[in-house]
Design a protein around this motif. Structure first.
Motif, PDB file in Angstrom:
ATOM      1  N   LYS A  49      -0.128   3.381  19.145  1.00 18.99           N
ATOM      2  CA  LYS A  49      -1.717   3.696  19.634  1.00 18.99           C
ATOM      3  C   LYS A  49      -1.590   5.257  19.653  1.00 18.99           C
ATOM      4  O   LYS A  49      -2.685   5.897  19.309  1.00 18.99           O
ATOM      5  N   GLU A  50      -0.558   5.910  20.156  1.00 24.11           N
ATOM      6  CA  GLU A  50      -0.581   7.656  20.132  1.00 24.11           C
ATOM      7  C   GLU A  50      -0.694   8.085  18.535  1.00 24.11           C
ATOM      8  O   GLU A  50      -1.442   8.935  18.432  1.00 24.11           O
ATOM      9  N   ILE A  51       0.383   7.387  17.689  1.00 23.74           N
ATOM     10  CA  ILE A  51       0.144   7.918  16.247  1.00 23.74           C
ATOM     11  C   ILE A  51      -1.111   7.613  15.593  1.00 23.74           C
ATOM     12  O   ILE A  51      -1.702   8.791  15.143  1.00 23.74           O
ATOM     13  N   ARG A  52      -1.839   6.832  16.017  1.00 22.17           N
ATOM     14  CA  ARG A  52      -3.278   6.442  15.151  1.00 22.17           C
ATOM     15  C   ARG A  52      -4.129   7.521  15.880  1.00 22.17           C
ATOM     16  O   ARG A  52      -4.987   7.845  15.105  1.00 22.17           O
ATOM     17  N   ALA A  53      -4.073   7.654  17.207  1.00 25.05           N
ATOM     18  CA  ALA A  53      -4.880   8.607  17.882  1.00 25.05           C
ATOM     19  C   ALA A  53      -4.698   9.974  17.039  1.00 25.05           C
ATOM     20  O   ALA A  53      -5.732  10.818  16.899  1.00 25.05           O
ATOM     21  N   ARG A  54      -3.420  10.313  16.936  1.00 25.45           N
ATOM     22  CA  ARG A  54      -3.133  11.799  16.380  1.00 25.45           C
ATOM     23  C   ARG A  54      -3.805  11.872  14.903  1.00 25.45           C
ATOM     24  O   ARG A  54      -4.232  12.812  14.503  1.00 25.45           O
ATOM     25  N   ILE A  55      -3.704  10.720  14.149  1.00 25.49           N
ATOM     26  CA  ILE A  55      -4.353  10.666  12.760  1.00 25.49           C
ATOM     27  C   ILE A  55      -5.799  11.035  12.828  1.00 25.49           C
ATOM     28  O   ILE A  55      -6.215  11.755  12.088  1.00 25.49           O
ATOM     29  N   PHE A  56      -6.275  10.401  13.738  1.00 20.60           N
ATOM     30  CA  PHE A  56      -7.664  10.629  14.004  1.00 20.60           C
ATOM     31  C   PHE A  56      -8.277  11.807  14.406  1.00 20.60           C
ATOM     32  O   PHE A  56      -9.067  12.574  13.681  1.00 20.60           O
ATOM     33  N   ASN A  57      -7.449  12.160  15.374  1.00 24.85           N
ATOM     34  CA  ASN A  57      -7.865  13.617  16.010  1.00 24.85           C
ATOM     35  C   ASN A  57      -7.529  14.844  15.287  1.00 24.85           C
ATOM     36  O   ASN A  57      -8.187  15.954  14.875  1.00 24.85           O
ATOM     37  N   GLU A  58      -6.149  14.620  14.404  1.00 30.60           N
ATOM     38  CA  GLU A  58      -5.781  16.017  13.673  1.00 30.60           C
ATOM     39  C   GLU A  58      -6.330  15.852  12.361  1.00 30.60           C
ATOM     40  O   GLU A  58      -6.299  17.070  11.654  1.00 30.60           O
ATOM     41  N   ILE A  59      -6.522  14.703  11.808  1.00 37.91           N
ATOM     42  CA  ILE A  59      -6.773  14.614  10.375  1.00 37.91           C
ATOM     43  C   ILE A  59      -8.257  13.943  10.051  1.00 37.91           C
ATOM     44  O   ILE A  59      -8.871  14.653   9.177  1.00 37.91           O
ATOM     45  N   GLY A  60      -8.660  13.323  10.890  1.00 40.58           N
ATOM     46  CA  GLY A  60     -10.144  12.802  10.732  1.00 40.58           C
ATOM     47  C   GLY A  60     -10.046  11.070  10.039  1.00 40.58           C
ATOM     48  O   GLY A  60     -11.134  11.041   9.478  1.00 40.58           O
ATOM     49  N   LEU A  61      -9.066  10.765  10.035  1.00 37.13           N
ATOM     50  CA  LEU A  61      -8.971   9.318   9.393  1.00 37.13           C
ATOM     51  C   LEU A  61      -8.548   8.146  10.294  1.00 37.13           C
ATOM     52  O   LEU A  61      -7.707   8.610  11.317  1.00 37.13           O
ATOM     53  N   THR A  62      -8.909   7.029  10.079  1.00 40.23           N
ATOM     54  CA  THR A  62      -8.371   6.024  11.002  1.00 40.23           C
ATOM     55  C   THR A  62      -7.320   5.127  10.317  1.00 40.23           C
ATOM     56  O   THR A  62      -7.348   5.025   9.166  1.00 40.23           O
ATOM     57  N   ALA A  63      -6.476   4.509  11.200  1.00 41.56           N
ATOM     58  CA  ALA A  63      -5.233   3.775  10.772  1.00 41.56           C
ATOM     59  C   ALA A  63      -5.090   2.575  11.376  1.00 41.56           C
ATOM     60  O   ALA A  63      -5.689   2.457  12.874  1.00 41.56           O
ATOM     61  N   SER A  64      -4.870   1.488  11.090  1.00 44.27           N
ATOM     62  CA  SER A  64      -4.281   0.155  11.534  1.00 44.27           C
ATOM     63  C   SER A  64      -2.758   0.199  11.798  1.00 44.27           C
ATOM     64  O   SER A  64      -2.060   0.614  10.845  1.00 44.27           O
ATOM     65  N   ALA A  65      -2.277  -0.604  12.752  1.00 49.65           N
ATOM     66  CA  ALA A  65      -1.125  -0.775  12.880  1.00 49.65           C
ATOM     67  C   ALA A  65      -0.560  -2.183  13.324  1.00 49.65           C
ATOM     68  O   ALA A  65      -1.292  -2.784  13.885  1.00 49.65           O
ATOM     69  N   GLY A  66       0.998  -2.557  12.801  1.00 47.68           N
ATOM     70  CA  GLY A  66       1.303  -3.760  13.159  1.00 47.68           C
ATOM     71  C   GLY A  66       2.555  -3.501  14.164  1.00 47.68           C
ATOM     72  O   GLY A  66       3.375  -2.468  13.434  1.00 47.68           O
ATOM     73  N   ILE A  67       2.993  -4.136  15.112  1.00 47.92           N
ATOM     74  CA  ILE A  67       4.101  -3.921  15.879  1.00 47.92           C
ATOM     75  C   ILE A  67       4.866  -5.181  16.058  1.00 47.92           C
ATOM     76  O   ILE A  67       4.365  -6.111  16.668  1.00 47.92           O
ATOM     77  N   SER A  68       6.119  -5.238  15.842  1.00 42.97           N
ATOM     78  CA  SER A  68       7.081  -6.439  15.952  1.00 42.97           C
ATOM     79  C   SER A  68       8.478  -6.196  15.750  1.00 42.97           C
ATOM     80  O   SER A  68       8.935  -4.907  15.832  1.00 42.97           O
ATOM     81  N   ILE A  69       9.187  -7.338  16.170  1.00 40.91           N
ATOM     82  CA  ILE A  69      10.526  -7.248  15.848  1.00 40.91           C
ATOM     83  C   ILE A  69      11.294  -6.982  14.643  1.00 40.91           C
ATOM     84  O   ILE A  69      12.545  -6.793  14.290  1.00 40.91           O
ATOM     85  N   ASN A  70      10.607  -7.051  13.432  1.00 43.82           N
ATOM     86  CA  ASN A  70      11.125  -6.870  12.083  1.00 43.82           C
ATOM     87  C   ASN A  70       9.825  -6.525  11.164  1.00 43.82           C
ATOM     88  O   ASN A  70       8.679  -6.440  11.687  1.00 43.82           O
TER      89      ASN A  70
END
Length: 365
Positions: A129-150
């Motif tokens: 969540k923090e990485i996605r927020a930084r990409i938006f605030n610092e660069i101006g683009l949106t990103a999606s993410a998946g989080i799991s065990i592998n």
């Protein structure tokens, strides 16, 4: 829950419509409009489409002429890969603030292993969540993410809440998540394989899980074991920060089909020059030169030659490509030529070691 396996905290970050989003960011007049990065017209191909264009069915690898039929208001923008690479490096610098275990898959996506991270944050979900927020605030683009065990499950999950969302699949949720998943959503199951699975009554992960290893190997060859494992949440591949380049290439599609080798020599010179430039930029050289020929009927042919020494010089690349061109008669008129060098002089780099976390431990996501 998956047990007796090394558990890691893996994030897969995937930029949303990256090329198109960069163009819309740089050119405000394009915001909110259906755009396609690539070539329009009967010879052009869509490299990427904005979400506004995707609503009409426009997608990457689609011909420009078909894209226009789907979306008459479509705006074509020429790709600017230097700009995309520049933005990609900015995004990657953000990743490295959290972990050195970053494996880029392309300019717009990467795996991150945050099992142990520089922030000391036990929650991979909060890091994403923090990485996605930084990409938006610092660069101006949106990103999606998946989080799991592998890596496999993280990759599948990143597509779950696109655009500008994320999905966490906790260890105890893995099996249920995979069982409910449409087989088309499984990373590594392409369109042809999905159709074959449909014909055999395999529509979901639960259906796939009912099939024995023997059945899957008989019907899907070497991939059978992969399918058998992934539907059970088994995927051992680690995040590999250093991806060793195995080849380097350049190619060109022509506005008109070429019917004679003589007409192709000038084109080959430009391609050889580009390959040489890329080799020198990456400080590599290669021994195997491959000429790629795509004919007007879309059939593909490759011709290769391996030298006894490494080369990166344009003149040597061009000379070998010419030999390959005249090696045998052309089958048809030609719409595309490409040159690639493989068997590169890249040395293997030692990867940072990744420590496993026992499945019996409390694993906070």
């Amino acid at each position: 829950m998956v047990t007796n396996l090394p558990l890691r905290k893996i994030i897969h970050v995937d930029m949303d419509a990256f090329y198109a989003s960069v163009e819309q960011m740089d050119k405000p007049e394009l915001k909110g409009k259906p755009i396609a990065v690539g070539g329009g017209g009967k010879r052009g191909v869509v490299s990427a489409a904005s979400y506004e264009a995707r609503k009409f069915g426009v997608k990457s690898a689609m011909s420009g002429s078909l894209a226009i039929k789907f979306c008459p208001e479509l705006i074509f923008v020429r790709p600017n890969f230097e700009r995309y690479s520049e933005i990609s490096k900015q995004i990657r610098r953000i990743f490295f603030d959290y972990t050195d275990l970053v494996e880029p898959l392309s300019l717009d996506e990467a795996y991150l292993d945050v099992t142990k991270n520089k922030k000391g944050n036990p929650s991979a979900s909060l890091i994403a969540k923090e990485i996605r927020a930084r990409i938006f605030n610092e660069i101006g683009l949106t990103a999606s993410a998946g989080i799991s065990i592998n890596k496999f499950i993280a990759k599948v999950a990143s597509d779950y809440n696109k655009p500008n969302g994320q999905k966490t699949v906790n260890p105890e949720e893995v099996i249920q998540f995979l069982e409910q998943l449409d087989i088309r959503k499984f990373y590594g199951v392409g369109k042809v394989t999905a159709e074959k699975m449909y014909q055999k009554g395999i529509f979901t992960g639960a259906d796939l899980k009912l099939k024995t290893l023997e059945y899957l190997e008989i019907n899907f060859g070497k991939s059978g074991r992969y399918y058998f494992n992934i539907v059970r949440g088994i995927h051992y591949s680690e995040v590999k920060p250093y991806r060793i380049r195995k080849s380097l290439a350049a190619e060109r599609t022509f506005s008109e089909n070429l019917s004679s080798e003589v007409f192709m020599l000038e084109k080959l010179e430009h391609i050889a020059n580009e390959v040489s430039r890329r080799l020198k930029k990456n400080k590599v050289a290669g021994k195997t030169i491959t000429l790629k020929i795509k004919y007007s009927d879309f059939t593909l042919q490759t011709r290769s030659k391996t030298l006894t020494y490494f080369i990166s010089d344009k003149s040597l690349i061009l000379e070998t490509a010419k030999q390959l061109l005249y090696q045998e008669k052309l089958n048809n008129s030609v719409r595309l030529l490409g040159i690639s060098l493989s068997n590169l002089n890249t040395e293997k780099k030692e990867l940072p070691k990744q420590k496993s976390v026992s499945a019996q431990l409390k694993f906070e996501f």
